[in-house]
Design an enzyme around this catalytic site. Structure first.
Site, mmCIF file in Angstrom:
data_model
loop_
_atom_site.group_PDB
_atom_site.id
_atom_site.type_symbol
_atom_site.label_atom_id
_atom_site.label_comp_id
_atom_site.label_asym_id
_atom_site.label_seq_id
_atom_site.Cartn_x
_atom_site.Cartn_y
_atom_site.Cartn_z
ATOM 1 N N PRO A 160 0.831 -1.207 0.000
ATOM 2 C CG PRO A 160 -0.562 -1.491 1.820
ATOM 3 C CD PRO A 160 0.732 -1.953 1.251
ATOM 4 C CG HIS A 161 2.171 3.079 -2.988
ATOM 5 N ND1 HIS A 161 2.083 1.749 -3.348
ATOM 6 C CD2 HIS A 161 1.985 3.791 -4.127
ATOM 7 C CE1 HIS A 161 1.876 1.670 -4.653
ATOM 8 N NE2 HIS A 161 1.801 2.901 -5.150
ATOM 9 C CB ALA A 162 -1.200 7.473 -0.597
#
Lengths: 92, 702
Positions: free
Chosen positions: B615-617
């Protein structure tokens, strides 16, 4: 020189990994390509020879040449998914 | 009787006196397992004849050769003896031997002769002949077949010699152990054996001694390549002369007045005393040519007006190339000096049409593709001046010189661009902008102005760019860029095309430490490194080789690793991973929301590999620093990714831009491709174990 965009949601993680792998593939097949990663939103307005992305994002690109990949990191799978398109647009 | 293959087999088994499986042996020798079994029987017979212990066979384990020290020595000796007398050439090697036979044999040569000396059938020889023909054809020499007489070379003597030189050059290099690296490795040939078979060792070594004494006589040092060329040519002349072939052609240009000619004449005398071979004046002339056209590792002082011509030529080349490359190389004194040294013999070669070999040409063309085109263009432009054309080999050498100059520039720090910042009030926003610019780019802010003071102080001089938060009207031609007070990726990208990004000028930690070490004794290197990092608060380049930026191991810590975490669903997993980053001040709480959003909006594509989610943004969604957290799940949860669910490993990462985490990403890729390490992380009990694996992964990425 081909222009290729790898696209994921954010443009900084998965698509960069895919870019690295596609760079390798292009080198293996001696295809001259400028591969760049980008996020979904920016990809819309870009002109290029090929967009590489996953099926979840694929339907939202219209009128662009697309290659759908199953994995962002597995070189073998990426190669299976894009090589045909890649060779065709490279005229090989 | 045992053959070459059996010898190889025995050697392998002597070297490693353990059990070998058929498969291992087959791979080692490069034949089928069946062939290995057959060979083993023959080896047994052979050992029996020698009265040496036979091969031990053990079901399930394989075969082993366990010998006493005495037996081993005897067998080794036998093998060596046999190798010398019954060496069987490979197909590729036979071509060398056949070309050599053609050149050495006076008059005709018959198929039977060749077949006998090579110990292969006549039909094999006929087949090989196709390749031999090809070797000669490259120099316009044909092989003619006459009934009842046999085969003979037809072509000018000079061409035959060229073909022969071309063939033996690499063997001479092998024998003298010089410049071997320039020849492509060929698996199919053993140069050492061929050199011993084809060359007369005594003559070759004598020639090496001669060229060295020539150097002494005329006071220059030639490169190894020149030695190689010269020795090969003299050797070929000698061999052809022994076979009764003279070099007959009209010499168009004599070189008798040079120092080189005298030295070679003297060398010829010594050579004659030793080997009874008298070089003809044509041959002498050829050999002088090699030296005159040679590049020297030490340049002689050139006399008279020629020097000016060469200087001008070197200048012309540099200026012409300088116009086309994006950087300034015209003032590079080293380039000029080296080029001048190169130009003197080059012009000689060009004018006398002496071909020069360039083993690096293919590589040069590949690595410096655009530079090659530029240099080629420059060469074509001066061709008229020197009344000749540049072969690609020569261009290739020039590219090397220019390539070196460009590399030197890369290493040098460029001057800071001078930037003027303007905003409405000249306070606040412009300060903010200045700070961002200075931390991102290699610039000097020469002034901050309000709109009013900008107007008052016009015109400005000595400034490269004006950055403004408001539209400006300016009388000067200095480019003005209007940007928002807080730069976003887009603007940074835009400016990066004009200004030098600061990350390209960061220091390498290793060189910083080295500099400190020169003046002080460091007691605790690790601590110093860590302190420096903290004090300077800037990124350090870890390695210049691959992706620049922090390695994975540098952006992960014991605190951001959490093992056997219990979660109910994917969202909880993502949030817990995000929390690890949050607790270390790497991201703001918003970042976790953004990561969850990504999955909801675009689907579970963040599950990268079987069981691994990443997960990352976007950076602007709350990433404060670059960082990674690793979390293993006690019970795997599905993310909705058909192919790779369920997930047991959650790797959250945050980056402040789209570049600085590249190195860490490529480290992660290495990890993803290594199921064993993933498995180890999956079952790790302590965070330390995980960090150790990451450390090892990063080393592999070096």
């Amino acid at each position: 020189m081909l222009k290729i965009y790898t696209v994921c949601g954010n443009g900084i993680g998965s698509s960069i990994m895919a870019k690295m792998k596609i760079d390798e593939i292009c080198e293996d097949y001696e295809i001259e390509a400028d591969v760049e990663s980008t996020d979904f939103n920016s990809a819309q307005g870009k002109s290029c020879d090929l967009i590489v992305t996953i099926k979840e994002l694929a339907d939202q690109f219209e009128g662009k040449r697309l290659a759908v990949i199953r994995s962002y990191t597995n070189k073998r799978k990426i190669k299976e998914d894009i090589l045909e398109d890649l060779l065709e647009i490279a005229g090989k | 009787m045992v053959d070459q293959r059996c010898c190889k087999l025995m050697k392998a088994m002597i070297k490693k006196p353990e059990y070998w499986t058929m498969k291992m042996l087959a791979e080692q020798i490069g034949v089928s397992q069946r062939a290995v079994r057959y060979d083993l029987d023959r080896v047994d017979e052979y050992l029996k004849d020698l009265d040496i212990s036979l091969i031990q066979r053990k079901k399930g384990k394989g075969v082993k050769l366990s010998l006493s020290a005495v037996e081993r020595e005897r067998l080794n000796r036998e093998l060596e003896r046999m190798e010398r007398s019954t060496y069987i050439f490979t197909a590729e090697e036979r071509i060398y031997v056949m070309v050599d036979a053609f050149c050495k044999t006076p008059g005709f040569i018959t198929l039977d002769q060749v077949s006998e000396s090579l110990q292969v059938s006549v039909s094999t020889v006929k087949n090989d002949l196709r390749f031999v023909r090809h070797v000669f054809q490259q120099e316009n020499v044909e092989i003619k077949f006459l009934q009842r007489s046999g085969l003979m070379l037809v072509g000018s003597e000079q061409n035959i010699r060229s073909a022969y030189v071309r063939l033996i050059r690499e063997l001479v290099a092998e024998m003298l152990k010089v410049e071997k690296g320039i020849f492509v490795e060929k698996n199919e040939i053993d140069r050492k054996i061929l050199a011993e078979e084809i060359l007369d060792e005594e003559v070759i070594y004598f020639l090496q001694m001669l060229i060295r004494s020539i150097e002494q006589n005329i006071g220059v040092t030639y490169t190894d390549l020149v030695h190689l060329e010269w020795i090969s040519q003299v050797y070929v002349a000698y061999v052809r002369d022994q076979a009764g072939y003279m070099l007959r052609y009209e010499v168009t240009k004599k070189h008798q007045e040079s120092l080189e000619y005298e030295a070679i004449e003297y060398a010829a005398k010594i050579f004659k005393e030793r080997f009874g071979h008298q070089w003809t004046s044509n041959e002498l002339n050829e050999l002088v040519k090699v030296l005159l056209g040679a590049s020297r590792s030490k340049v002689q002082v050139e006399n008279g007006g020629n020097l000016i011509f060469h200087q001008l030529l070197a200048r012309d080349l540099i200026e012409s190339v300088n116009r086309d490359v994006q950087v300034e190389i015209a003032n590079d004194q080293r380039l000029y000096k080296n080029l001048l040294k190169h130009v003197v013999p080059m012009v000689y070669r060009l004018r006398n049409q002496i071909a020069i070999d360039n083993p690096l040409l293919v590589q040069v063309k590949r690595e410096y593709r655009s530079l090659y085109k530029i240099v080629e263009k420059a060469c074509r432009a001066i061709e008229i001046e020197i009344d000749t054309s540049f072969p690609t080999e020569e261009i290739g050498y020039l590219v090397l010189h220019f390539g070196a100059a460009l590399e030197r520039i890369k290493k040098k720090k460029p001057e800071k661009k001078k930037v003027l910042v303007v905003c409405h009030t000249g306070m606040g926003t412009s300060e903010l902008l200045s700070a961002q610019i200075q931390s991102n780019f290699w610039v000097e802010i020469v002034g901050v102005h309000s709109l009013a003071s900008f107007r008052r102080h016009q015109p400005f001089v000595g400034i490269d760019y004006i950055l403004s938060t408001i539209p400006l009207e300016s009388e000067s031609e200095i480019p003005i860029y209007v940007v928002p007070p807080i730069l976003k990726d887009k603007e940074i990208q835009f400016l990066a095309e004009r200004l030098l990004r600061i990350q390209d000028t960061r220091v390498e930690m290793a060189s910083l430490i080295q500099t400190i070490e020169q003046s002080c004794a460091i007691q605790n290197k690790e601590k110093l490194e860590a302190d420096l990092r903290q004090l300077l608060e800037v990124g350090f380049i870890q390695t210049l080789k691959k992706e620049t930026g922090a390695m994975l191991k540098d952006i992960i810590s014991l605190e951001t690793v959490s093992l056997q975490v219990e979660v109910d669903n994917w969202e909880e997993a993502v949030r817990k991973g995000g929390k690890l980053l949050e607790d270390q001040g790497i991201v703001s709480p918003e970042y976790s929301d953004a990561m969850v959003e990504t999955v909801k909006n675009i689907g579970p594509y963040i599950v990268m590999e079987k069981g691994i989610a990443m997960p990352h943004a976007r950076p602007e969604r709350g990433a404060k620093k670059i960082g990674v957290s690793i979390m293993t799940l006690k019970d795997p949860v599905p993310f909705g990714n058909e192919e790779n669910d369920p997930v047991f490993l959650v790797i959250c990462f945050a980056s402040t831009d789209s570049k600085s985490h590249l190195r860490a990403l490529s480290d992660l890729m290495i990890l993803f491709e290594d199921p064993e390490s993933i498995e180890k992380i999956h079952h790790a009990k302590k965070a330390e174990e995980v960090l150790a694996i990451i450390e090892e992964i990063c080393e592999r990425g070096e």
